[in-house]
Design a protein around this motif. Structure first.
Motif, short mmCIF file in Angstrom:
data_model
loop_
_atom_site.label_atom_id
_atom_site.label_comp_id
_atom_site.label_asym_id
_atom_site.label_seq_id
_atom_site.Cartn_x
_atom_site.Cartn_y
_atom_site.Cartn_z
N GLY A 69 46.40 21.40 48.18
CA GLY A 69 45.99 22.28 47.18
C GLY A 69 45.21 21.46 46.21
N ILE A 70 44.47 22.42 45.32
CA ILE A 70 43.79 21.64 44.24
C ILE A 70 44.87 20.89 43.39
N GLY A 71 44.22 19.59 42.89
CA GLY A 71 45.08 18.77 42.19
C GLY A 71 46.40 18.26 42.56
N SER A 72 46.57 18.33 43.93
CA SER A 72 47.79 17.85 44.49
C SER A 72 48.03 16.37 44.66
N GLY A 73 46.62 15.81 44.80
CA GLY A 73 46.56 14.23 44.64
C GLY A 73 46.01 13.69 45.94
N LYS A 74 45.06 14.50 46.63
CA LYS A 74 44.48 14.09 47.86
C LYS A 74 43.57 13.06 47.60
N THR A 75 42.64 13.03 46.65
CA THR A 75 41.85 11.63 46.54
C THR A 75 42.57 10.49 46.32
N THR A 76 43.74 10.87 45.17
CA THR A 76 44.43 9.52 44.80
C THR A 76 45.29 8.80 46.30
N ARG A 82 47.37 18.53 36.22
CA ARG A 82 46.73 17.28 36.50
C ARG A 82 45.32 17.77 36.62
N ARG A 102 42.45 16.48 34.36
CA ARG A 102 41.11 15.81 34.90
C ARG A 102 39.90 16.40 34.74
N ASN A 157 54.17 14.71 45.75
CA ASN A 157 53.53 14.19 44.84
C ASN A 157 54.00 14.73 43.59
N ALA A 182 56.10 12.72 41.36
CA ALA A 182 56.65 11.77 40.52
C ALA A 182 55.58 10.81 40.21
N ASP A 183 55.94 9.46 40.13
CA ASP A 183 54.95 8.58 39.45
C ASP A 183 54.08 8.02 40.66
N ILE A 184 53.10 7.30 40.42
CA ILE A 184 52.24 6.79 41.28
C ILE A 184 52.95 5.72 42.35
P1 ATP Z 1 41.22 18.31 44.09
O1 ATP Z 1 41.76 19.44 45.04
O2 ATP Z 1 40.85 19.04 42.75
O3 ATP Z 1 40.07 17.54 44.64
P2 ATP Z 1 43.12 16.35 44.26
O4 ATP Z 1 43.97 16.82 45.29
O5 ATP Z 1 41.98 15.35 45.30
O6 ATP Z 1 42.19 17.34 43.48
P3 ATP Z 1 43.43 13.97 42.65
O7 ATP Z 1 42.28 14.17 41.96
O8 ATP Z 1 44.25 12.94 43.43
O9 ATP Z 1 43.69 15.46 43.45
O10 ATP Z 1 44.86 14.36 41.53
C1 ATP Z 1 44.54 14.93 40.39
C2 ATP Z 1 44.78 14.29 39.12
O11 ATP Z 1 46.04 13.95 38.92
C3 ATP Z 1 43.98 12.99 38.89
O12 ATP Z 1 43.48 12.85 37.75
C4 ATP Z 1 44.84 12.05 39.47
O13 ATP Z 1 44.67 10.59 38.91
C5 ATP Z 1 46.23 12.45 38.90
N1 ATP Z 1 47.50 12.29 39.47
C6 ATP Z 1 47.51 12.42 41.02
N2 ATP Z 1 48.87 12.06 41.22
C7 ATP Z 1 49.43 11.60 40.22
C8 ATP Z 1 50.70 11.13 39.89
N3 ATP Z 1 51.69 10.88 40.95
N4 ATP Z 1 51.05 10.79 38.67
C9 ATP Z 1 50.21 10.67 37.65
N5 ATP Z 1 48.85 11.34 37.84
C10 ATP Z 1 48.45 11.76 38.96
#
Ligand code: ATP
Length: 203
Positions: A9-16, A139, A143, A174, A176-178
């Protein structure tokens, strides 16, 4: 070539997460980037999109007004289906071509709306990035500098966490921390190298 479809989903952390896989040596293919490339001015999908939506979706630089298109399909399911029918076959072909040129051991294909569309992708395994909704909202809102309600509205258009998780082969949690994210990615990277090796031996 072993193919892992990555979604969430949105903001779940896919790009990270995809950035972490890339650093470990995986090839990353991003369906959203491909869509943007294919629908740029003069590109293969551009004319068909114009025919479907009319010239009002083009700005003064002849580029598509993507937010307007998003708004138009939000309330019109038929238009959405017709747009997908233009884009998805082209996206699939492009993904296949990129994978064929690939010398990496395996590919991560990021398809944020993997389960929302009607399209079948040629992938071997599905990896879901999962985060509690509260964290997704916090998140993504921080962002993008938008209100929590905006993120909530987008979550409402996406399939539920439960449905996504039911279709996953692998899950990264996702919440917890990085560092925790990084260790889950490392474990899966090793697993995908093994699976890619097995596939190579069988073909
Ligand atoms: P979208 O669907 O909107 O493209 P996404 O799934 O790609 O989002 P990210 O952009 O990777 O999500 O993460 C959303 C935000 O949360 C970013 O600013 C990222 O740096 C931050 N983030 C992701 N995972 C963590 C984490 N475990 N701890 C802290 N910040 C995080």
């Amino acid at each position: 070539m072993y193919r892992v479809g990555l979604t969430g989903g949105i903001g779940s952390g896919k790009t990270t997460v995809t950035n972490m896989f890339e650093k470990l040596g995986a090839r990353i293919i991003d369906a959203d980037i491909i869509v943007r490339e294919l629908s740029g001015s003069g590109k293969p999908a551009y004319q068909a999109i114009l025919q479907l939506f009319g010239t009002e979706v083009v700005d003064e630089n002849q580029e598509l007004r993507r937010p307007l298109i998003r708004q138009m399909i939000f309330s019109n399911a038929e238009l959405k289906t017709r747009l997908e029918a233009i884009l998805h076959p082209l996206v699939r072909t492009e993904i296949d071509q990129r994978i064929m040129k690939n010398s990496h051991p395996y590919s991560i294909i990021s398809i944020p709306l993997l389960f929302e569309g009607n399209s079948a992708y040629n992938i071997d395994r599905i990896l879901v990035i999962d985060a509690p909704e509260k964290l997704q909202i916090a998140r993504a809102a921080s962002r993008d500098g938008v209100d929590c309600e905006d993120v909530q509205n987008i979550i409402a258009t996406q399939i539920s966490r439960k449905q996504r998780l039911e279709r996953a082969d692998d899950v990264i949690i996702n919440d917890a921390d990085i560092a925790s994210l990084q260790s889950q990615v490392r474990l899966l990277h090793d697993k995908y190298l093994q699976l890619a090796d097995q596939q190579r031996c069988l073909t």
